[in-house]
Design an enzyme around this catalytic site. Structure first.
Site, short mmCIF file in Angstrom:
data_model
loop_
_atom_site.label_atom_id
_atom_site.label_comp_id
_atom_site.label_asym_id
_atom_site.label_seq_id
_atom_site.Cartn_x
_atom_site.Cartn_y
_atom_site.Cartn_z
N LYS A 1 0.83 -1.30 -0.12
CA LYS A 1 0.10 -0.11 0.01
C LYS A 1 0.85 1.27 -0.12
CE LYS A 1 -4.67 -0.85 0.27
NZ LYS A 1 -5.62 -0.23 -0.63
N SER B 1 0.01 -10.12 -0.29
CA SER B 1 -0.09 -8.56 -0.45
C SER B 1 0.47 -7.83 0.76
CB SER B 1 -1.28 -8.20 -1.06
OG SER B 1 -2.40 -8.82 -0.31
C1 LIG Z 1 -3.06 -6.90 2.26
C2 LIG Z 1 -3.92 -6.23 1.02
N1 LIG Z 1 -4.24 -7.11 0.03
C3 LIG Z 1 -5.14 -6.95 -0.90
C4 LIG Z 1 -5.96 -5.78 -0.64
C5 LIG Z 1 -6.83 -5.37 -1.88
O1 LIG Z 1 -6.32 -4.29 -2.50
P1 LIG Z 1 -7.48 -3.53 -3.64
O2 LIG Z 1 -8.17 -2.81 -2.55
O3 LIG Z 1 -6.57 -2.51 -4.22
O4 LIG Z 1 -8.23 -4.41 -4.28
C6 LIG Z 1 -5.91 -4.82 0.33
C7 LIG Z 1 -6.79 -3.77 0.33
O5 LIG Z 1 -6.67 -2.86 1.43
C8 LIG Z 1 -4.97 -5.11 1.38
O6 LIG Z 1 -4.57 -4.30 2.42
#
Ligand SMILES: Cc1ncc(COP(=O)(O)O)c(C=O)c1O
Length: 337
Positions: A71, A322
Site C-alpha cells: 500500500k 500482498s
Molecule cells: C493486504 C491487502 N491485500 C489486498 C488488498 C486489496 O487491494 P485492492 O483494494 O486494491 O483491491 C488490500 C486492501 O486494502 C490489502 O490491504
C-alpha cells in the site's frame, strides 16, 4: 503518463474517451520514480505449494515491503507527481488499515502533511501505527463511511487532497510496480493470482503482466462473503453488494469505476471462497511457508489449495502475498482446530 486521454477520430470529428491503460514502460518509469523509497520484495519458491498443487509456484513476499504491505507504492507515485501547491496544503484519507499506513509514510517521505480519518472505535494499535508514521489521526463516527464523510469535509474546509484507497490512476500505476517486479524476476510466469478488495492492486498488476506477455493469465480472488468485483463483472456494470466478509483488505461494498473497467479488460477470471477457508490458508502459510500473511494476502493461497486456479498442470504460478499486517489480538481470538 497521461491521465484520461481523449482521442479524436479525425474523419468523423467525434471524440472517444480512450479507456485507461498502462504499458510496461509506464510501470518502469513509475518504478524508477518510487525506487528510492520501496523494496524490491522477493519472489520465493515454495516446494510445499508446488507439491500440493502440481504447479511451479512462487510467492511474491510483499509482507516485507515498508509498512508491511504493497500500500505504500501507489501513494508514493501520486505524491511524487503532485503539484507543489497541493503538496503544501496536504492530503487526507480515511482508513483504519494498510492504506492509512501507506499514505502516512509516503506523505512523510515527500514532506507532506497527512490527515487520516478513522472511526473512533479503531484499534489503538492501528491508531498508534498510523501516528508513528507521522500522520495526524482524526477519530470520527463509528464506521468507515462516517470517517470518510469527515475526510471529505476536510477536503472542503482545509483544501486537502483526498487520496482514494483504490480508484485512482496514479495510485494504480504505483501498485502495479509489484507486477513489474514479478515479470522482471520471472519472465516465464504463466499465471499471477492477486487478491481483490476495491481492485486497485489487481488493476495495476494485470496491466503490467499483460503488457509483458498478453498470454499470461491474471486471476483475482475475493471472499465469497463479499464478492463485489465478481458480481459487477457478471452483471456488466457496477453493483453495490451487502458485504459480510470480516477480512479488511477484501471488504468493499462497491468497487471503483476505473478498477472495474481495468478488470473487465485485463483480468481473465475471478474466483471466490469463504472467509473460513481464507483463514485456514493464513495458518497454512504461517505453518508451512513460515511467512506471516494477513487475510487478504492468504486469499490467493486459499484459492490454489482449493483447486480454484484452473490452469494446465505444471503451470508457472505466482501468488501475490500482498501484506502481513495481522491483528494478533484477532488471531488469538479465533480457533481453527
Ligand atoms: C493486504 C491487502 N491485500 C489486498 C488488498 C486489496 O487491494 P485492492 O483494494 O486494491 O483491491 C488490500 C486492501 O486494502 C490489502 O490491504
Amino acid at each position: 503518463m497521461t491521465m484520461a486521454t481523449v482521442i479524436v477520430v479525425a474523419s468523423v470529428g467525434v471524440s472517444t474517451p480512450k479507456p485507461f491503460a498502462l504499458e510496461l514502460d509506464d510501470f518502469r518509469q513509475v518504478r524508477a520514480r518510487i525506487a528510492p523509497h520501496i523494496k524490491h520484495t522477493p519472489l520465493l519458491t515454495s516446494r510445499q505449494l508446488s507439491e500440493r498443487s502440481g504447479h511451479d509456484v512462487r510467492v511474491k513476499a510483499e509482507m516485507f515491503q515498508r509498512v508491511g504491505s504493497y500500500k505504500i507504492r501507489g501513494p508514493l507515485n501520486k505524491f511524487a507527481l503532485m503539484p507543489d501547491e497541493l503538496k503544501r496544503r496536504g492530503v487526507v484519507c480515511s482508513s483504519a488499515g494498510n492504506h492509512a499506513q501507506g499514505v502516512a509514510l509516503a506523505a512523510r517521505v515527500h514532506g507532506i502533511r497527512a490527515v487520516v480519518c478513522m472511526a473512533a472505535n479503531a484499534t489503538p494499535a492501528k491508531i498508534a501505527a498510523t501516528r508513528g508514521y507521522g500522520a495526524e489521526v482524526v477519530l470520527h463516527g463509528t464506521i468507515w463511511d462516517e470517517a470518510n464523510e469527515k475526510a471529505k469535509e476536510l477536503v472542503r474546509s482545509e483544501g486537502l487532497t483526498y487520496v482514494h484507497p483504490f480508484d485512482d490512476e496514479q495510485l494504480i500505476a504505483g501498485q502495479g510496480t509489484l507486477g513489474l517486479e514479478i515479470v522482471q524476476d520471472w519472465p516465464e510466469v504463466d499465471v499471477v493470482v492477486v487478491p481483490i478488495g476495491g481492485g486497485g492492486l489487481i488493476s495495476g498488476v494485470s496491466m503490467a503482466v499483460k503488457s509483458h506477455n498478453p498470454k499470461a493469465k491474471v486471476i483475482g480472488v475475493e471472499s465469497s462473503d463479499g464478492p463485489a468485483m465478481k458480481r459487477s463483472i457478471a452483471a456488466g456494470r457496477l453493483e453495490t453488494i451487502d458485504c459480510g466478509t470480516i477480512i479488511d483488505g477484501l471488504r468493499v461494498r462497491r468497487v471503483g469505476e476505473v478498477t472495474f473497467s481495468v478488470v473487465q479488460r485485463f483480468v481473465d477470471d475471478i474466483v471466490a471462497l469463504p472467509d473460513r477457508d481464507i483463514f485456514d490458508a493464513m495458518i497454512w502459510v504461517m505453518e508451512r511457508c513460515k511467512l506471516v500473511v494477513e487475510g487478504a494476502a492468504a486469499a490467493p493461497v486459499a484459492a490454489l489449495l482449493h483447486g480454484l486456479i484452473n490452469v494446465p498442470a505444471g503451470s508457472r504460478v505466482a501468488l501475490v502475498l500482498s501484506g502481513g499486517n495481522v491483528n494478533l489480538d484477532q488471531l488469538r481470538g479465533l480457533s481453527w482446530n
